[in-house]
Design a protein around this motif. Structure first.
Motif, mmCIF file in Angstrom:
data_model
loop_
_atom_site.group_PDB
_atom_site.id
_atom_site.type_symbol
_atom_site.label_atom_id
_atom_site.label_comp_id
_atom_site.label_asym_id
_atom_site.label_seq_id
_atom_site.Cartn_x
_atom_site.Cartn_y
_atom_site.Cartn_z
ATOM 1 N N SER A 115 114.121 25.508 -5.954
ATOM 2 C CA SER A 115 113.126 25.036 -4.988
ATOM 3 C C SER A 115 113.766 24.758 -3.632
ATOM 4 C CB SER A 115 112.447 23.770 -5.517
ATOM 5 O OG SER A 115 111.583 23.219 -4.553
ATOM 6 N N ALA A 116 114.937 24.096 -3.647
ATOM 7 C CA ALA A 116 115.618 23.768 -2.395
ATOM 8 C C ALA A 116 116.047 25.025 -1.649
ATOM 9 C CB ALA A 116 116.837 22.888 -2.685
ATOM 10 N N PHE A 117 116.593 25.993 -2.380
ATOM 11 C CA PHE A 117 117.016 27.244 -1.741
ATOM 12 C C PHE A 117 115.812 27.997 -1.175
ATOM 13 C CE2 PHE A 117 121.056 26.540 -3.786
ATOM 14 C CZ PHE A 117 121.966 27.311 -3.072
ATOM 15 N N THR A 118 114.743 28.074 -1.966
ATOM 16 C CA THR A 118 113.558 28.822 -1.549
ATOM 17 C C THR A 118 112.912 28.197 -0.323
ATOM 18 O OG1 THR A 118 113.134 29.530 -3.836
ATOM 19 C CG2 THR A 118 111.305 29.677 -2.271
ATOM 20 N N ARG A 119 112.785 26.869 -0.313
ATOM 21 C CA ARG A 119 112.173 26.168 0.823
ATOM 22 C C ARG A 119 112.956 26.411 2.104
ATOM 23 N NH1 ARG A 119 111.573 20.079 -1.075
ATOM 24 N NH2 ARG A 119 111.195 19.824 1.164
ATOM 25 N N ALA A 120 114.272 26.608 1.974
ATOM 26 C CA ALA A 120 115.107 26.825 3.153
ATOM 27 C C ALA A 120 115.166 28.290 3.565
ATOM 28 C CB ALA A 120 116.520 26.323 2.880
ATOM 29 N N GLY A 121 114.535 29.160 2.771
ATOM 30 C CA GLY A 121 114.572 30.578 3.087
ATOM 31 C C GLY A 121 115.746 31.299 2.472
ATOM 32 N N GLY A 122 116.362 30.681 1.457
ATOM 33 C CA GLY A 122 117.491 31.294 0.779
ATOM 34 C C GLY A 122 117.141 31.614 -0.661
ATOM 35 N N ASN A 123 118.161 31.827 -1.471
ATOM 36 C CA ASN A 123 117.903 32.103 -2.890
ATOM 37 C C ASN A 123 119.158 31.855 -3.716
ATOM 38 O OD1 ASN A 123 118.602 34.860 -1.440
ATOM 39 N ND2 ASN A 123 119.289 35.062 -3.576
ATOM 40 N N LEU A 124 118.950 31.453 -4.966
ATOM 41 C CA LEU A 124 120.062 31.304 -5.903
ATOM 42 C C LEU A 124 120.601 32.692 -6.254
ATOM 43 C CD1 LEU A 124 118.977 28.574 -8.503
ATOM 44 C CD2 LEU A 124 120.886 28.462 -6.896
ATOM 45 N N GLY A 125 121.914 32.779 -6.464
ATOM 46 C CA GLY A 125 122.522 34.045 -6.813
ATOM 47 C C GLY A 125 123.144 34.008 -8.192
ATOM 48 N N GLU A 126 123.717 35.114 -8.593
ATOM 49 C CA GLU A 126 124.396 35.198 -9.874
ATOM 50 C C GLU A 126 125.761 34.520 -9.782
ATOM 51 O OE1 GLU A 126 123.117 36.448 -12.636
ATOM 52 O OE2 GLU A 126 121.242 36.950 -11.613
ATOM 53 N N SER A 127 126.305 34.160 -10.937
ATOM 54 C CA SER A 127 127.639 33.572 -10.981
ATOM 55 C C SER A 127 128.650 34.558 -10.407
ATOM 56 C CB SER A 127 128.003 33.227 -12.430
ATOM 57 O OG SER A 127 129.320 32.731 -12.513
ATOM 58 N N GLY A 128 129.464 34.096 -9.465
ATOM 59 C CA GLY A 128 130.456 34.945 -8.836
ATOM 60 C C GLY A 128 129.989 35.648 -7.578
ATOM 61 N N SER A 129 128.719 35.450 -7.218
ATOM 62 C CA SER A 129 128.167 36.162 -6.066
ATOM 63 C C SER A 129 128.776 35.720 -4.737
ATOM 64 C CB SER A 129 126.636 35.999 -6.018
ATOM 65 O OG SER A 129 126.274 34.627 -5.945
ATOM 66 N N VAL A 130 129.154 34.445 -4.619
ATOM 67 C CA VAL A 130 129.756 33.975 -3.367
ATOM 68 C C VAL A 130 131.071 33.223 -3.576
ATOM 69 C CG1 VAL A 130 127.476 33.800 -2.284
ATOM 70 C CG2 VAL A 130 128.513 31.760 -3.293
ATOM 71 N N ALA A 131 131.427 32.954 -4.811
ATOM 72 C CA ALA A 131 132.641 32.158 -5.081
ATOM 73 C C ALA A 131 133.889 32.785 -4.483
ATOM 74 C CB ALA A 131 132.818 31.965 -6.581
ATOM 75 N N TRP A 132 133.924 34.116 -4.407
ATOM 76 C CA TRP A 132 135.093 34.818 -3.872
ATOM 77 C C TRP A 132 135.311 34.539 -2.388
ATOM 78 C CZ3 TRP A 132 134.158 38.333 0.052
ATOM 79 C CH2 TRP A 132 132.815 38.724 0.222
ATOM 80 N N MET A 133 134.307 33.981 -1.721
ATOM 81 C CA MET A 133 134.438 33.663 -0.295
ATOM 82 C C MET A 133 135.126 32.323 -0.051
ATOM 83 S SD MET A 133 130.692 34.751 1.142
ATOM 84 C CE MET A 133 129.808 36.189 0.552
ATOM 85 N N PHE A 134 135.449 31.605 -1.121
ATOM 86 C CA PHE A 134 136.043 30.271 -0.997
ATOM 87 C C PHE A 134 137.372 30.201 -1.745
ATOM 88 C CE2 PHE A 134 131.533 29.950 -0.462
ATOM 89 C CZ PHE A 134 131.309 28.936 0.449
#
Length: 250
Positions: A115-134
């Motif tokens: 809900s929080a992601f959607t309200r902000a115009g974003g979306n939940l992703g799959e595991s590992g989708s952004v972790a590599w950026m950190f």
């Protein structure tokens, strides 16, 4: 400045406010419980627990609360069955977001996060989708008041730090995660008062945002941080000092 640095500064300021103290203690208590559960209740042999206890002390959590949390983690006191998990997704402007949670209800957490992601115009992703950026790094926070940044940088490097970042009235010192405690002790032995220290996810790259999108991201981070189940939030947004000041003045 990158997402972690700027947002950590906001969290630092909010954490000092009495209105936030109850929620802060809840998050710190959960971290102590899980640290004791995963590695035992003796901090001498449990580095995660040592760090959790130190963070609680930095936040001026009463000693009785700390002891109760350790006992719950050891199983000496009854408590709810909880789990910890990490969720990844995208926020406004394509920013990468990682949320670490501790909860007793997985379905509720996922629904609230979505809900929080959607309200902000974003979306939940799959595991590992952004972790590599950190990457995981030790982060030590120090007040800049009365300090010379060049002198402090040299002291930090001599103590084993990898980098130093000045953020107005706040200074962040970065370390190898395994050396966080050693660097902190060295700094304190040099007479430098440490306000907080943690192992955090630092973004390798950042996404520059305009004012409108920056406000969207910050409101989303605010919403996520306000959730009781959420322990930590990390992002890679690059937000200007001017926009940050406008947001904080609202």
């Amino acid at each position: 400045m990158s997402g972690h640095s700027k947002w950590a500064t906001i969290k630092h300021q909010k954490g000092a406010a009495d209105a936030k103290r109850g929620q802060l203690f809840t998050k710190l208590t959960r971290e102590i419980i899980f640290a004791a559960r995963s590695g035992g209740g003796n901090p001498d042999g449990n580095s995660r627990l040592r760090l959790a206890i130190q963070k609680a002390k930095d936040a001026r959590m009463p000693g009785d609360n700390i002891e109760r949390a350790i006992k719950k983690g050891e199983g000496s006191l009854e408590g709810q069955t909880m789990f910890e998990a990490t969720y990844e997704g995208y926020g406004p402007g394509g920013t990468a977001v990682i949320v670490e949670v501790v909860s007793d209800n997985r379905n509720r957490v996922v629904q609230e996060l979505r809900s929080a992601f959607t309200r902000a115009g974003g979306n939940l992703g799959e595991s590992g989708s952004v972790a590599w950026m950190f990457e995981m790094r030790g982060v030590i926070g120090v007040s800049a008041e009365g300090k010379n940044i060049d002198d402090l940088t040299m002291q930090a490097i001599d103590a084993g730090a990898e980098d130093v970042n000045a953020l107005g009235d706040f200074i962040e010192i970065y370390t190898n995660p395994a050396e966080l405690e050693l660097v902190r002790k060295a700094l304190e032995n040099d007479g430098i008062e440490v306000e907080n220290a943690e192992i955090a996810r630092i973004s390798k790259t950042t996404v520059a945002l305009d004012e409108h999108t920056s406000f969207q991201v910050l409101r989303m981070l605010d919403l996520l941080e306000a959730m009781d189940d959420v322990q930590n939030v990390y992002n890679n947004a690059e937000i200007s000092d001017e926009v940050m000041e406008k947001y904080q003045s609202k």
